[in-house]
Design a protein around this motif. Structure first.
Motif, PDB file in Angstrom:
ATOM      1  N   LEU A 194    -121.886  49.819  -6.583  1.00 25.37           N
ATOM      2  CA  LEU A 194    -121.005  48.719  -6.967  1.00 25.37           C
ATOM      3  C   LEU A 194    -120.762  48.716  -8.471  1.00 25.37           C
ATOM      4  O   LEU A 194    -119.619  48.576  -8.932  1.00 25.37           O
ATOM      5  CB  LEU A 194    -121.616  47.379  -6.516  1.00 25.37           C
ATOM      6  N   ALA A 195    -121.844  48.874  -9.236  1.00 26.00           N
ATOM      7  CA  ALA A 195    -121.715  48.847 -10.696  1.00 26.00           C
ATOM      8  C   ALA A 195    -120.814  49.976 -11.190  1.00 26.00           C
ATOM      9  O   ALA A 195    -119.972  49.774 -12.080  1.00 26.00           O
ATOM     10  CB  ALA A 195    -123.096  48.938 -11.337  1.00 26.00           C
ATOM     11  N   GLN A 245    -117.204  49.268 -10.262  1.00 28.96           N
ATOM     12  CA  GLN A 245    -116.672  48.230 -11.151  1.00 28.96           C
ATOM     13  C   GLN A 245    -116.192  48.816 -12.470  1.00 28.96           C
ATOM     14  O   GLN A 245    -115.184  48.385 -13.020  1.00 28.96           O
ATOM     15  CB  GLN A 245    -117.752  47.174 -11.431  1.00 28.96           C
ATOM     16  N   ARG A 246    -116.915  49.830 -12.963  1.00 26.29           N
ATOM     17  CA  ARG A 246    -116.498  50.468 -14.216  1.00 26.29           C
ATOM     18  C   ARG A 246    -115.233  51.293 -14.007  1.00 26.29           C
ATOM     19  O   ARG A 246    -114.378  51.373 -14.893  1.00 26.29           O
ATOM     20  CB  ARG A 246    -117.625  51.348 -14.770  1.00 26.29           C
ATOM     21  N   PRO A 276    -112.382  47.674 -11.407  1.00 29.25           N
ATOM     22  CA  PRO A 276    -113.010  46.383 -11.084  1.00 29.25           C
ATOM     23  C   PRO A 276    -112.322  45.625  -9.957  1.00 29.25           C
ATOM     24  O   PRO A 276    -112.887  44.662  -9.441  1.00 29.25           O
ATOM     25  CB  PRO A 276    -112.916  45.607 -12.412  1.00 29.25           C
ATOM     26  N   ASP A 277    -111.115  46.044  -9.558  1.00 24.40           N
ATOM     27  CA  ASP A 277    -110.394  45.349  -8.489  1.00 24.40           C
ATOM     28  C   ASP A 277    -110.553  46.016  -7.123  1.00 24.40           C
ATOM     29  O   ASP A 277    -109.928  45.582  -6.152  1.00 24.40           O
ATOM     30  CB  ASP A 277    -108.900  45.272  -8.825  1.00 24.40           C
ATOM     31  N   ASP A 307    -121.616  39.563  -9.360  1.00 20.35           N
ATOM     32  CA  ASP A 307    -121.354  40.723 -10.225  1.00 20.35           C
ATOM     33  C   ASP A 307    -120.102  41.490  -9.808  1.00 20.35           C
ATOM     34  O   ASP A 307    -119.804  42.537 -10.391  1.00 20.35           O
ATOM     35  CB  ASP A 307    -122.561  41.673 -10.204  1.00 20.35           C
ATOM     36  N   GLY A 308    -119.409  41.017  -8.762  1.00 15.83           N
ATOM     37  CA  GLY A 308    -118.139  41.656  -8.427  1.00 15.83           C
ATOM     38  C   GLY A 308    -117.988  42.149  -7.011  1.00 15.83           C
ATOM     39  O   GLY A 308    -116.905  42.610  -6.638  1.00 15.83           O
ATOM     40  N   TYR A 360    -117.128  42.117  -3.154  1.00 13.96           N
ATOM     41  CA  TYR A 360    -116.152  41.285  -2.446  1.00 13.96           C
ATOM     42  C   TYR A 360    -116.837  40.419  -1.389  1.00 13.96           C
ATOM     43  O   TYR A 360    -116.513  39.244  -1.229  1.00 13.96           O
ATOM     44  CB  TYR A 360    -115.085  42.166  -1.796  1.00 13.96           C
TER      45      TYR A 360
END
Length: 444
Positions: free
Chosen positions: A65-66, A69-70, A73-74, A95-96, A98
């Motif tokens: 996930l991290a 995101q980098r 992020p969408d 933290d992002g 969904y």
């Protein structure tokens, strides 16, 4: 349709069950046992969703996930968790992430979450596409200058053709800007970060043409010292612009056709085939198919090169663009030469409009530089030989209106002030000449 799902789970039974559920529901599914594999295969602007387990060997679902995101992020990431991982998953959503699904989960809950995530992804990608289109349109407006209908049509055609994997033939008179159009087709397409290689076919002696196009190995012919990469190979991955293509020797036309058909070439003096992936943009002044019918060009190659065709109008057919182009070239010349650039007055504008510009935009740029240098201006020529005085006055009035509207980008108040006209008179004249402010407003 946007329906792709990347499934990451180290348990084969989970992967198999999820694949079956999703495939039966019409999704395109790719399976990965490790997050590292998924990241390696993740394309830019991926049109879908990632569904990942949290606890896996190597990179965990949270680390995946991290990293996602980098990268983007969408991009929606849905996490699969065991009961003990729920607090961790809730934190991951902050933290992002969904969504998260607690194992065991039903197919209905999974499908509902995926469909919501895909709807969100669809909106994000559409918004990106619209922003990219607007940005490309603005950049192209600043590159291909002009307010005429012909230039507006040309810009639209360039934006439509730039992303397509097709060869393009650009037709236009000398000095009309064919290489600039070719450059735009390259710069606004997916090959923009690859080489753009230009070759003027009329400037290469026939005996050197093959080596220039295909390259050669050391000793391939007298004077061939060392290996040389040809233009075709150098343009690999990008775009090869062949100017004055009608001048290409017939013998080389045959070999170019073979490269286009097989996407392979051989350097002179070599038996090794080299794969090439390139787009050809050719430019010509005459009609290439007429040249083929006259026996001066290979018909099969002409059809290969004219998958799409762009026609550049000569400057005399878009006179309303002259003031904008002239001021642009004069500004460039003033910056380069350290000279002050004066605004055009009425007589100067009249001379620009009355000249027929046989050398097109190139001649106009030269005239602007000469004016900045203070050299002699070109002599005025009649707007249209054989027309009545009234017709010539009408034509000149239309040109003056177009020029003022172009300078002020359709701002009516500024046009009224410059031309010293009442609003009603300006409206009547614009209507009579088929002009509207929308034609000159930037971005319209």
């Amino acid at each position: 349709m946007l329906n792709s799902v990347l499934v990451v789970d180290d348990e084969a039974s989970i992967r198999s069950a999820v694949e079956q559920w999703l495939s039966l529901s019409g999704f395109e599914v790719q399976l990965f046992s490790r997050a590292e594999e998924c990241l390696a295969r993740l394309p830019r602007d991926f049109p879908g969703v990632i569904l990942s387990d949290v606890r896996m060997p190597g990179i965990s679902g949270l680390e995946l996930l991290a990293q996602v995101q980098r990268l983007d992020p969408d991009l929606p990431v849905i996490l699969l968790t065991g009961h003990g991982d729920v607090p961790m998953a809730v934190e991951a959503m902050r933290d992002g992430a969904y969504d998260f699904l607690e194992k065991p989960f039903s197919p209905e809950i999974l499908l509902s979450s995926l469909r919501r995530a895909l709807d969100k992804r669809r909106l994000v990608l559409e918004n990106r596409r619209l922003h990219q289109q607007a940005d490309s349109r603005a950049r192209l407006d600043a590159t291909l200058l002009g307010v005429s209908q012909a230039l507006q049509t040309l810009r639209r055609q360039v934006l439509e053709l730039a992303p397509l994997p097709v060869n393009v033939l650009v037709r236009g008179e000398t000095g009309s800007g064919k290489e600039l159009i070719a450059r735009c087709l390259h710069d606004f397409g997916p090959r923009a970060d690859k080489p753009f290689v230009a070759l003027n076919c009329a400037a290469i002696p026939e005996q050197l043409f093959e080596a220039e196009l295909f390259g050669h190995e050391s000793g391939a012919f007298t004077g061939a010292q060392g290996k040389r990469i040809g233009k075709l190979e150098y343009a690999n991955g990008g775009t090869l612009f062949l100017d004055e293509i009608e001048s290409m020797p017939l013998a080389q036309q045959v070999k170019l056709l073979r490269v286009l058909q097989e996407q392979k070439l051989e350097r002179l003096g070599s038996n090794q085939s080299i794969s090439v992936d390139l787009r050809i943009i050719a430019a010509t002044k005459p009609d290439l198919l007429e040249e083929a019918r006259a026996g001066r060009f290979r018909e099969d190659l002409a059809y290969r090169l004219t998958v799409a065709e762009l026609r550049l109008p000569p400057l005399r057919e878009r006179r309303e663009d002259i003031p904008l182009l002239y001021e642009h070239f004069a500004r460039q010349a003033g910056q380069r030469l350290g000279r002050q650039v004066m605004a055009l007055d009425g007589p100067q504008l009249a001379r620009l409009f009355s000249h027929d510009w046989p050398g097109n935009v190139r001649e106009l740029a030269n005239a602007a530089e000469r004016q900045v240098l203070g050299l002699q201006e070109q002599q005025a020529e009649p707007l249209a030989v054989g027309q009545s005085l009234a017709a010539q006055q009408e034509a000149f009035e239309a040109q003056c209106l177009r020029a003022a509207l172009a300078r002020h980008k359709g701002e009516i108040k500024a046009v009224l002030h410059e031309l010293q006209l009442p609003r009603r008179t300006l409206n009547e004249k614009m209507q009579r000449h088929g002009l509207s402010r929308e034609m000159f407003v930037k971005g319209s």
